[in-house]
Motif scaffolding. Structure first.
Motif, PDB file in Angstrom:
ATOM      1  N   VAL A   1      90.886   2.847 -91.716  1.00 12.63           N
ATOM      2  CA  VAL A   1      90.572   3.230 -90.339  1.00 12.63           C
ATOM      3  C   VAL A   1      91.169   2.170 -89.408  1.00 12.63           C
ATOM      4  O   VAL A   1      91.041   0.976 -89.670  1.00 12.63           O
ATOM      5  CB  VAL A   1      89.033   3.308 -90.159  1.00 12.63           C
ATOM      6  N   VAL A   2      91.855   2.618 -88.344  1.00 11.14           N
ATOM      7  CA  VAL A   2      92.459   1.663 -87.399  1.00 11.14           C
ATOM      8  C   VAL A   2      91.342   0.982 -86.598  1.00 11.14           C
ATOM      9  O   VAL A   2      90.438   1.635 -86.099  1.00 11.14           O
ATOM     10  CB  VAL A   2      93.442   2.400 -86.448  1.00 11.14           C
ATOM     11  N   LYS A   3      91.447  -0.336 -86.507  1.00  8.50           N
ATOM     12  CA  LYS A   3      90.409  -1.118 -85.822  1.00  8.50           C
ATOM     13  C   LYS A   3      90.325  -0.796 -84.331  1.00  8.50           C
ATOM     14  O   LYS A   3      91.367  -0.680 -83.678  1.00  8.50           O
ATOM     15  CB  LYS A   3      90.801  -2.601 -85.884  1.00  8.50           C
ATOM     16  N   PRO A   4      89.115  -0.756 -83.776  1.00  6.48           N
ATOM     17  CA  PRO A   4      89.014  -0.654 -82.313  1.00  6.48           C
ATOM     18  C   PRO A   4      89.621  -1.907 -81.665  1.00  6.48           C
ATOM     19  O   PRO A   4      89.637  -2.976 -82.287  1.00  6.48           O
ATOM     20  CB  PRO A   4      87.508  -0.606 -82.051  1.00  6.48           C
ATOM     21  N   LEU A   5      90.077  -1.765 -80.430  1.00  9.15           N
ATOM     22  CA  LEU A   5      90.748  -2.879 -79.756  1.00  9.15           C
ATOM     23  C   LEU A   5      89.856  -4.118 -79.664  1.00  9.15           C
ATOM     24  O   LEU A   5      90.332  -5.248 -79.789  1.00  9.15           O
ATOM     25  CB  LEU A   5      91.185  -2.427 -78.355  1.00  9.15           C
ATOM     26  N   LEU A   6      88.567  -3.900 -79.489  1.00  3.56           N
ATOM     27  CA  LEU A   6      87.659  -5.045 -79.351  1.00  3.56           C
ATOM     28  C   LEU A   6      87.569  -5.876 -80.625  1.00  3.56           C
ATOM     29  O   LEU A   6      87.080  -6.987 -80.603  1.00  3.56           O
ATOM     30  CB  LEU A   6      86.258  -4.576 -78.932  1.00  3.56           C
ATOM     31  N   GLN A   7      88.037  -5.301 -81.750  1.00  2.00           N
ATOM     32  CA  GLN A   7      87.997  -6.073 -83.002  1.00  2.00           C
ATOM     33  C   GLN A   7      89.353  -6.652 -83.395  1.00  2.00           C
ATOM     34  O   GLN A   7      89.498  -7.271 -84.445  1.00  2.00           O
ATOM     35  CB  GLN A   7      87.475  -5.179 -84.132  1.00  2.00           C
ATOM     36  N   ILE A   8      90.348  -6.426 -82.558  1.00  2.00           N
ATOM     37  CA  ILE A   8      91.694  -6.950 -82.859  1.00  2.00           C
ATOM     38  C   ILE A   8      91.692  -8.466 -82.661  1.00  2.00           C
ATOM     39  O   ILE A   8      91.251  -8.962 -81.617  1.00  2.00           O
ATOM     40  CB  ILE A   8      92.760  -6.290 -81.935  1.00  2.00           C
ATOM     41  N   THR A   9      92.209  -9.170 -83.670  1.00  2.00           N
ATOM     42  CA  THR A   9      92.275 -10.625 -83.546  1.00  2.00           C
ATOM     43  C   THR A   9      93.499 -11.015 -82.712  1.00  2.00           C
ATOM     44  O   THR A   9      94.439 -10.239 -82.557  1.00  2.00           O
ATOM     45  CB  THR A   9      92.401 -11.296 -84.924  1.00  2.00           C
ATOM     46  N   LYS A  10      93.460 -12.257 -82.232  1.00  3.59           N
ATOM     47  CA  LYS A  10      94.590 -12.777 -81.468  1.00  3.59           C
ATOM     48  C   LYS A  10      95.864 -12.706 -82.323  1.00  3.59           C
ATOM     49  O   LYS A  10      96.931 -12.335 -81.854  1.00  3.59           O
ATOM     50  CB  LYS A  10      94.279 -14.235 -81.101  1.00  3.59           C
ATOM     51  N   GLU A  11      95.718 -13.051 -83.615  1.00  8.38           N
ATOM     52  CA  GLU A  11      96.864 -13.049 -84.525  1.00  8.38           C
ATOM     53  C   GLU A  11      97.447 -11.632 -84.674  1.00  8.38           C
ATOM     54  O   GLU A  11      98.655 -11.426 -84.594  1.00  8.38           O
ATOM     55  CB  GLU A  11      96.412 -13.584 -85.882  1.00  8.38           C
ATOM     56  N   GLU A  12      96.568 -10.634 -84.869  1.00  6.15           N
ATOM     57  CA  GLU A  12      97.052  -9.246 -85.010  1.00  6.15           C
ATOM     58  C   GLU A  12      97.738  -8.783 -83.730  1.00  6.15           C
ATOM     59  O   GLU A  12      98.771  -8.109 -83.773  1.00  6.15           O
ATOM     60  CB  GLU A  12      95.878  -8.305 -85.336  1.00  6.15           C
ATOM     61  N   PHE A  13      97.170  -9.151 -82.593  1.00  6.45           N
ATOM     62  CA  PHE A  13      97.745  -8.748 -81.300  1.00  6.45           C
ATOM     63  C   PHE A  13      99.146  -9.332 -81.137  1.00  6.45           C
ATOM     64  O   PHE A  13     100.111  -8.624 -80.858  1.00  6.45           O
ATOM     65  CB  PHE A  13      96.831  -9.210 -80.157  1.00  6.45           C
ATOM     66  N   PHE A  14      99.257 -10.648 -81.349  1.00  9.35           N
ATOM     67  CA  PHE A  14     100.549 -11.296 -81.092  1.00  9.35           C
ATOM     68  C   PHE A  14     101.600 -10.972 -82.156  1.00  9.35           C
ATOM     69  O   PHE A  14     102.789 -10.928 -81.849  1.00  9.35           O
ATOM     70  CB  PHE A  14     100.373 -12.799 -80.892  1.00  9.35           C
ATOM     71  N   GLN A  15     101.151 -10.715 -83.396  1.00 15.27           N
ATOM     72  CA  GLN A  15     102.133 -10.334 -84.426  1.00 15.27           C
ATOM     73  C   GLN A  15     102.749  -8.975 -84.105  1.00 15.27           C
ATOM     74  O   GLN A  15     103.962  -8.782 -84.209  1.00 15.27           O
ATOM     75  CB  GLN A  15     101.479 -10.286 -85.801  1.00 15.27           C
ATOM     76  N   ALA A  16     101.895  -8.013 -83.717  1.00 15.72           N
ATOM     77  CA  ALA A  16     102.410  -6.678 -83.370  1.00 15.72           C
ATOM     78  C   ALA A  16     103.353  -6.783 -82.178  1.00 15.72           C
ATOM     79  O   ALA A  16     104.419  -6.152 -82.136  1.00 15.72           O
ATOM     80  CB  ALA A  16     101.255  -5.729 -83.057  1.00 15.72           C
ATOM     81  N   MET A  17     102.964  -7.604 -81.216  1.00 16.97           N
ATOM     82  CA  MET A  17     103.767  -7.802 -80.006  1.00 16.97           C
ATOM     83  C   MET A  17     105.110  -8.467 -80.346  1.00 16.97           C
ATOM     84  O   MET A  17     106.164  -8.063 -79.858  1.00 16.97           O
ATOM     85  CB  MET A  17     102.948  -8.677 -79.049  1.00 16.97           C
ATOM     86  N   GLU A  18     105.062  -9.472 -81.206  1.00 21.52           N
ATOM     87  CA  GLU A  18     106.279 -10.209 -81.554  1.00 21.52           C
ATOM     88  C   GLU A  18     107.292  -9.309 -82.269  1.00 21.52           C
ATOM     89  O   GLU A  18     108.462  -9.233 -81.901  1.00 21.52           O
ATOM     90  CB  GLU A  18     105.927 -11.401 -82.462  1.00 21.52           C
ATOM     91  N   VAL A  19     106.797  -8.635 -83.306  1.00 24.17           N
ATOM     92  CA  VAL A  19     107.713  -7.829 -84.123  1.00 24.17           C
ATOM     93  C   VAL A  19     108.159  -6.574 -83.377  1.00 24.17           C
ATOM     94  O   VAL A  19     109.352  -6.240 -83.359  1.00 24.17           O
ATOM     95  CB  VAL A  19     107.034  -7.436 -85.466  1.00 24.17           C
TER      96      VAL A  19
END
Ligand SMILES: NC(=O)c1ccc[n+]([C@@H]2O[C@H](COP(=O)([O-])OP(=O)(O)OC[C@H]3O[C@@H](n4cnc5c(N)ncnc54)[C@H](O)[C@@H]3O)[C@@H](O)[C@H]2O)c1
Length: 279
Positions: free
Chosen positions: A122-140
């Protein structure tokens, strides 16, 4: 045969297997007389302190990429490893092309990754996204188009009047049928970067930078990992005026946008059978 890309060479990123959208684009470039150089995610000498699992993932990815290129585009096709999370890997691609005196007429950015999306999960709700997951998706998935463009420009590999094309999705702008949370934000950034680069590079190098939003598609590795994407494929197919677009459709629109001297830039095109006009 349409020879609109005759004599032109494009770098194609993001092929991993025969379902990759970038492969359809590479084939269409070839069929219009152009040449392709392909990069695939793989282990490089710049990777450090990797876990066994990460090494195996990178090696398997590159093996699948190499096999696909050999079978689908022929073993004479030039291939290079590229991990856009490593500056040195990006630089190495530019250095190798410079050393071989290759002049590019553009490139395809067909790269996305979001570690909060895992096959069967199940895809995580935004409120549970870690800083690392956010920036990795953004970087790649978003930022990487900037250092790749810069490296190719710095080495004078990317010619004036080139065309850059990125692949996006309606989830960049709207809440879609299936969860597209963290990656949707990265896609929004990618589209905004496309517009900003279109302005900068149009002025400085007469270059065009565009993006294409494609229909939901489960035929690729990235697509097949997204929770609920098959339901979205069925929904969009029945609700769009022409039914979902196919890989051939994005390939044709891509080669149109890659044509030299086209005065089209900063566009976010919809190749989705018209689904985007629905309320
Ligand atoms: N499948 C869909 O439903 C769909 C719809 C619209 C847009 N898109 C977009 O199309 C593009 C291609 O996706 P696809 O569906 O062909 O899936 P795909 O899995 O074939 O392609 C994704 C590619 O990204 C590469 N990649 C991931 N991390 C990387 C890294 N660190 N460095 C270099 N490469 C890396 C993978 O190796 C893979 O080749 C993506 O940008 C995706 O978001 C896909």
């Amino acid at each position: 045969m349409n020879n609109s890309l005759k004599g032109l060479t494009f770098l194609v990123t993001g092929i991993i297997d025969s379902g990759s959208l970038a492969l359809s684009i590479a084939k269409q470039i070839r069929s219009e007389g152009g040449d392709v150089i392909c990069t695939g995610l793989g282990k490089t000498k710049y990777h450090e302190n990797l876990s066994e699992k990460a090494i195996s993932y990178l090696e398997k990815s590159y093996e699948s990429f190499s096999k696909t290129i050999e079978e689908e585009l022929g073993k004479e096709t030039m291939t290079l490893p590229l991990d856009v999370t490593l500056d040195k890997s990006i630089e190495e691609v530019a250095d190798t092309l410079e050393a071989k005196s290759i002049q590019l007429n553009g490139f395809i950015h067909s790269i996305a990754m979001d570690k909060s999306i895992k096959s069967g999960m199940v895809v995580k709700p935004l409120l549970q996204i870690t800083k690392e997951e956010f920036f990795q998706a953004m970087e790649v998935s978003a930022f990487s188009i900037i250092p790749l463009t810069k490296a190719l420009l710095d080495k004078k590999v990317l010619q004036n009047n080139s065309s850059i094309l990125a692949l996006s999705y309606i989830g960049a702008e709207k809440i879609v049928q299936h969860p597209y949370k963290n990656i949707g934000i990265a896609k929004a950034a990618l589209e905004r970067i496309v517009k900003e680069l279109a302005f900068e590079l149009g002025k400085s190098h007469s270059m065009r930078v565009n993006a294409i939003r494609f229909s939901p598609y489960t035929g690729s590795k990235a697509g097949s990992a997204i929770q609920g994407l098959q339901e979205a494929v069925d929904f969009c197919d029945s609700h769009s005026p022409l039914g979902n677009a196919r890989p051939e459709d994005i390939a044709l629109e891509s080669t149109y946008l890659l044509q030299p001297n086209l005065r089209v830039t900063g566009e976010i095109r919809n190749v989705d059978g018209g689904y985007h006009i629905r309320g």
